[in-house]
Design an enzyme around this catalytic site. Structure first.
Site, PDB file in Angstrom:
ATOM      1  N   HIS A   1       0.844  -1.197   0.000  1.00 33.93           N
ATOM      2  CA  HIS A   1       0.000   0.000   0.000  1.00 33.93           C
ATOM      3  C   HIS A   1       0.881   1.249   0.000  1.00 33.93           C
ATOM      4  O   HIS A   1       1.725   1.426   0.871  1.00 33.93           O
ATOM      5  CB  HIS A   1      -0.868  -0.023   1.253  1.00 33.93           C
ATOM      6  CG  HIS A   1      -1.994   0.947   1.229  1.00 33.93           C
ATOM      7  ND1 HIS A   1      -3.156   0.732   0.522  1.00 33.93           N
ATOM      8  CD2 HIS A   1      -2.148   2.147   1.835  1.00 33.93           C
ATOM      9  CE1 HIS A   1      -3.974   1.745   0.700  1.00 33.93           C
ATOM     10  NE2 HIS A   1      -3.394   2.627   1.483  1.00 33.93           N
ATOM     11  N   ALA A   2       0.702   2.112  -0.987  1.00 32.84           N
ATOM     12  CA  ALA A   2       1.557   3.285  -1.146  1.00 32.84           C
ATOM     13  C   ALA A   2       1.449   4.215   0.053  1.00 32.84           C
ATOM     14  O   ALA A   2       0.360   4.475   0.559  1.00 32.84           O
ATOM     15  CB  ALA A   2       1.190   4.037  -2.418  1.00 32.84           C
TER      16      ALA A   2
ATOM     17  N   HIS B   1       1.506  12.455  -5.647  1.00 35.59           N
ATOM     18  CA  HIS B   1       0.769  12.645  -4.399  1.00 35.59           C
ATOM     19  C   HIS B   1       1.656  12.359  -3.196  1.00 35.59           C
ATOM     20  O   HIS B   1       1.717  13.152  -2.247  1.00 35.59           O
ATOM     21  CB  HIS B   1      -0.456  11.725  -4.391  1.00 35.59           C
ATOM     22  CG  HIS B   1      -1.204  11.718  -3.090  1.00 35.59           C
ATOM     23  ND1 HIS B   1      -2.329  12.464  -2.892  1.00 35.59           N
ATOM     24  CD2 HIS B   1      -0.983  11.058  -1.929  1.00 35.59           C
ATOM     25  CE1 HIS B   1      -2.771  12.272  -1.654  1.00 35.59           C
ATOM     26  NE2 HIS B   1      -1.963  11.414  -1.055  1.00 35.59           N
ATOM     27  N   GLU B   2       2.333  11.225  -3.203  1.00 32.56           N
ATOM     28  CA  GLU B   2       3.178  10.841  -2.069  1.00 32.56           C
ATOM     29  C   GLU B   2       4.293  11.862  -1.838  1.00 32.56           C
ATOM     30  O   GLU B   2       4.600  12.226  -0.697  1.00 32.56           O
ATOM     31  CB  GLU B   2       3.791   9.459  -2.300  1.00 32.56           C
ATOM     32  CG  GLU B   2       2.800   8.331  -2.391  1.00 32.56           C
ATOM     33  CD  GLU B   2       1.883   8.244  -1.189  1.00 32.56           C
ATOM     34  OE1 GLU B   2       2.239   8.736  -0.097  1.00 32.56           O
ATOM     35  OE2 GLU B   2       0.784   7.704  -1.339  1.00 32.56           O
TER      36      GLU B   2
ATOM     37  N   HIS C   1       3.378  14.824   0.212  1.00 34.98           N
ATOM     38  CA  HIS C   1       3.511  14.626   1.654  1.00 34.98           C
ATOM     39  C   HIS C   1       4.954  14.830   2.101  1.00 34.98           C
ATOM     40  O   HIS C   1       5.232  15.493   3.105  1.00 34.98           O
ATOM     41  CB  HIS C   1       3.072  13.218   2.038  1.00 34.98           C
ATOM     42  CG  HIS C   1       1.606  12.972   1.927  1.00 34.98           C
ATOM     43  ND1 HIS C   1       0.666  13.793   2.496  1.00 34.98           N
ATOM     44  CD2 HIS C   1       0.914  11.972   1.327  1.00 34.98           C
ATOM     45  CE1 HIS C   1      -0.548  13.305   2.248  1.00 34.98           C
ATOM     46  NE2 HIS C   1      -0.420  12.204   1.533  1.00 34.98           N
TER      47      HIS C   1
ATOM     48  N   GLU D   1      -3.594  15.659   3.244  1.00 34.55           N
ATOM     49  CA  GLU D   1      -4.115  14.939   2.086  1.00 34.55           C
ATOM     50  C   GLU D   1      -4.453  15.892   0.955  1.00 34.55           C
ATOM     51  O   GLU D   1      -4.292  15.556  -0.217  1.00 34.55           O
ATOM     52  CB  GLU D   1      -5.343  14.122   2.495  1.00 34.55           C
ATOM     53  CG  GLU D   1      -5.045  12.966   3.429  1.00 34.55           C
ATOM     54  CD  GLU D   1      -4.061  11.963   2.850  1.00 34.55           C
ATOM     55  OE1 GLU D   1      -3.975  11.847   1.610  1.00 34.55           O
ATOM     56  OE2 GLU D   1      -3.356  11.305   3.639  1.00 34.55           O
TER      57      GLU D   1
ATOM     58  N   HIS E   1     -14.231   3.136   9.855  1.00 34.71           N
ATOM     59  CA  HIS E   1     -13.953   4.297  10.691  1.00 34.71           C
ATOM     60  C   HIS E   1     -14.925   4.431  11.870  1.00 34.71           C
ATOM     61  O   HIS E   1     -14.598   5.086  12.859  1.00 34.71           O
ATOM     62  CB  HIS E   1     -13.992   5.564   9.834  1.00 34.71           C
ATOM     63  CG  HIS E   1     -12.959   5.572   8.752  1.00 34.71           C
ATOM     64  ND1 HIS E   1     -13.065   4.768   7.641  1.00 34.71           N
ATOM     65  CD2 HIS E   1     -11.790   6.257   8.626  1.00 34.71           C
ATOM     66  CE1 HIS E   1     -12.014   4.969   6.861  1.00 34.71           C
ATOM     67  NE2 HIS E   1     -11.237   5.860   7.430  1.00 34.71           N
TER      68      HIS E   1
ATOM     69  N   TYR F   1     -11.472  13.908   5.526  1.00 31.46           N
ATOM     70  CA  TYR F   1     -11.478  13.512   4.116  1.00 31.46           C
ATOM     71  C   TYR F   1     -12.386  14.417   3.292  1.00 31.46           C
ATOM     72  O   TYR F   1     -12.083  14.721   2.131  1.00 31.46           O
ATOM     73  CB  TYR F   1     -11.904  12.048   3.992  1.00 31.46           C
ATOM     74  CG  TYR F   1     -11.026  11.107   4.777  1.00 31.46           C
ATOM     75  CD1 TYR F   1      -9.651  11.052   4.558  1.00 31.46           C
ATOM     76  CD2 TYR F   1     -11.559  10.285   5.761  1.00 31.46           C
ATOM     77  CE1 TYR F   1      -8.846  10.208   5.292  1.00 31.46           C
ATOM     78  CE2 TYR F   1     -10.756   9.423   6.492  1.00 31.46           C
ATOM     79  CZ  TYR F   1      -9.392   9.389   6.257  1.00 31.46           C
ATOM     80  OH  TYR F   1      -8.596   8.547   6.983  1.00 31.46           O
TER      81      TYR F   1
END
Length: 607
Positions: free
Chosen positions: A348-349, A378-379, A382, A406, A506, A516
């Site tokens: 999982h990335a 995207h990563e 972060h 995010e 959740h 989110y």
């Protein structure tokens, strides 16, 4: 969806969903002083830096060398960190009435607001609360749907159920597995009601009216004002969602006939997702008639023999084109880019900040395809955020609120446009505007369709915590909200013998969900501001900030603030606005809205 790929420990993230709780204690007796507060913060920052780094290293090893031993070590490190954050967050109340410089007051505020659950003062009730949360999360994690007479491998776990809902077009089979998965919530119903009672006692011990008010209190505004803010944002986008809903309903009616009404809500089991939060799996059923594939980024990457490591280099060059410093040598030496042949890893990335300073990494089992190309951007968003706030006290090394991190990652992903691909040599020429409808529809099925679900999960919990929804009406209230916001309905009667909120991770894990929703709103607001700073005059969905030093200055100014200022200050540094604004998302999808309205002529819009 991309929003789930940050895995780095921060103060605010440590306690999310944790089953480890400590009962509230009264502040220490004796008048606290500014010197006491300063000494307290020094101790906290020193201790938490060590524990966070220990936890990051243990978690990294556990994710890249999966064994029972590494799992145990990671769990031990995380437990120590959670206990420390909980202890310090409650001790910080001692300094509520001490006059302090703004920078020190901010640290105490962030520390206190890091809690997502506070146990009641009674030790027996505190222990019971911890057991309840662990039990509910465990029940979800081990949950399976076993058809009548099935055992063992014939039972379906969440991955298998998800795959069937995404791929099957048999409405009978879809209803069967959808209803089957939702049986896992039934045993949680009684436990959740008791959990609400106990967690509210803990919140009251910290002077909150209930647990929901405690969650809303972390957003630098009164809890009730924050709730109204969410409703305002949703109203900005509701017309766009209604158009998408009407179009998708019509196309699903064409496919499935009378089980999808021409007017009214869409049956929940036919949207390709257990919770109807992402409709992209039904794109083949709703794609524009006669659509032709314009280009395939996956094919282009393979044709040019782009290797996984080069995909990451391309992502890094996106950031250096904005004026950011290149990634450190250790990033290339210590990240995981490919799935090893000799051991099991978590593929999982995710983005990591191992030492809370400069040892940033990503962990991915990269495939040469368009999805991973975008995910890399995207990563890295972060990672560059983490590096930007690395000089702040550890308490403040986080995003401005829990939606910002995010949002930043996804903002950069929005710049992976055809025009950007032309500039970096992965596309000969950008397709004309006739291709935009399909591209925007795909994006809307993922991002726009998520919004009402992103809103209603916590709406339901806030009402449950506040006593406005009682255990006797848990399930009815859940489906009332899904109808109100999403326009979806269950495939059959869902009485109070069910507990359908428990079928979403959740809820039993006690993980707040509003972050989110905020991330989806903020990413478009960020993108519009940065696109304007870059001088882009094209439609917003065609703008990329690649190569813009002006956009880089704006972005860097916000990233460096971390959590050191209230989020409106950080938002203003990037966008010039102090209020979240969903009109940017509406502008992004404006061409699609026009097309949808044309398709919906003569048809009912709404339910």
């Amino acid at each position: 969806m991309i929003f789930k790929y940050l895995v780095a420990l921060t103060i605010a993230s440590v306690l999310a969903g944790s089953a480890i709780v400590v009962s509230a204690q009264s502040p220490e007796s004796g008048a606290a002083t500014a010197a006491d507060a300063r000494a307290f913060l020094a101790d906290v920052n020193r201790d938490l830096l060590r524990l966070i780094n220990d936890g990051n290293r243990a978690s990294w090893v556990q994710s890249t060398y999966i064994t029972p031993d590494t799992e145990a070590l990671a769990a031990q490190a995380n437990e120590q960190l959670v206990n420390a954050v909980t202890k310090y967050a409650k001790e910080a109340r001692r300094f509520d009435n001490v006059t302090l410089p703004a920078s020190e007051r901010r640290q105490l505020t962030v520390l206190k607001n890091s809690l997502t659950m506070s146990a009641p003062p009674d030790p027996k009730e505190a222990e019971e609360l911890s057991r309840l949360v662990a039990s509910m999360e465990g029940a979800y994690g081990s949950g399976k749907y076993c058809p009548t007479g099935a055992t063992g491998d014939a039972c379906l776990d969440i991955e298998k159920v998800t795959q069937i809902l995404a791929e099957s077009r048999d409405p009978v089979r879809l209803r069967e597995v959808w209803e089957g998965w939702h049986t896992i919530g039934i045993p949680m119903r009684k436990d959740y009601a008791r959990f609400v009672d106990l967690s509210n006692k803990g919140a009251a011990a910290l002077d909150y009216s209930d647990t929901g008010a405690m969650w809303r209190g972390k957003y630098d505004m009164p809890a009730d004002a924050f709730a109204r803010e969410l409703d305002r944002l949703w109203e900005q986008l509701r017309p766009l969602y209604l158009s998408l809903h009407a179009y998708v309903r019509s196309r699903l009616h064409d496919k499935y006939g009378a089980i999808v009404p021409e007017r009214g809500p869409i049956p929940a089991h036919l949207l390709g997702n257990l919770w109807q939060q992402d409709w992209s799996n039904v794109y083949d059923l709703v794609a524009p008639a006669g659509e032709k594939r314009v280009f395939s980024l996956t094919d282009n990457l393979k044709a040019k023999k782009i290797e996984p490591l080069e995909m990451v280099r391309i992502g890094e060059r996106f950031f250096t084109s904005l004026g950011f410093e290149p990634l450190p040598k250790t990033f290339w030496e210590r990240s995981l880019f490919l799935k090893p042949r000799d051991r099991e890893v978590v593929c999982h990335a995710s983005a990591w900040d191992i030492d809370s300073v400069n040892d940033v990494r990503i962990k991915m089992c990269i495939d040469v395809n368009a999805e991973d190309f975008t995910t890399i951007h995207h990563e890295l968003g972060h990672n560059f955020y983490q590096r930007a706030y690395s000089t702040l006290p550890i308490i403040l090394r986080d995003s401005a609120n829990d939606g910002f991190h995010e949002a930043v990652g996804d903002t950069l992903a929005l710049s992976v446009t055809p025009e950007y691909l032309v500039k970096i040599g992965l596309l000969e020429q950008a397709p004309d505007a006739s291709a935009d409808t399909g591209l925007l529809l795909k994006a809307a099925l993922e991002r726009l369709a998520f919004l009402p679900f992103g809103l209603l999960v916590d709406q339901w919990r806030w009402q449950a915590f506040a006593g406005k929804v009682t255990p006797a009406t848990y399930n009815r209230a859940w489906w009332d909200l899904k109808l109100r916001y999403q326009g979806v309905a269950p495939p059959g009667t869902r009485g109070e013998e069910f507990f359908d909120p428990g079928a979403k991770y959740h809820v039993p894990a006690n993980t707040p969900y509003t972050r989110y929703f905020l991330a989806q709103i903020l990413q478009f607001q960020f993108h519009r501001a940065l696109a304007k700073a870059s001088g882009c005059t094209a439609p917003l969905h065609r703008c990329s900030i690649y190569g813009s030093k002006e956009a880089g200055v704006r972005l860097k100014a916000m990233l460096e603030m971390g959590a050191s200022k209230p989020w409106p200050d950080a938002l203003e540094a990037l966008t010039g606005q102090r209020q979240m604004d969903a009109s940017a998302m509406a502008e992004y999808f404006a061409p699609l809205k026009s097309w949808l309205d044309e398709q919906n002529k003569g048809k009912t819009v709404g339910w």
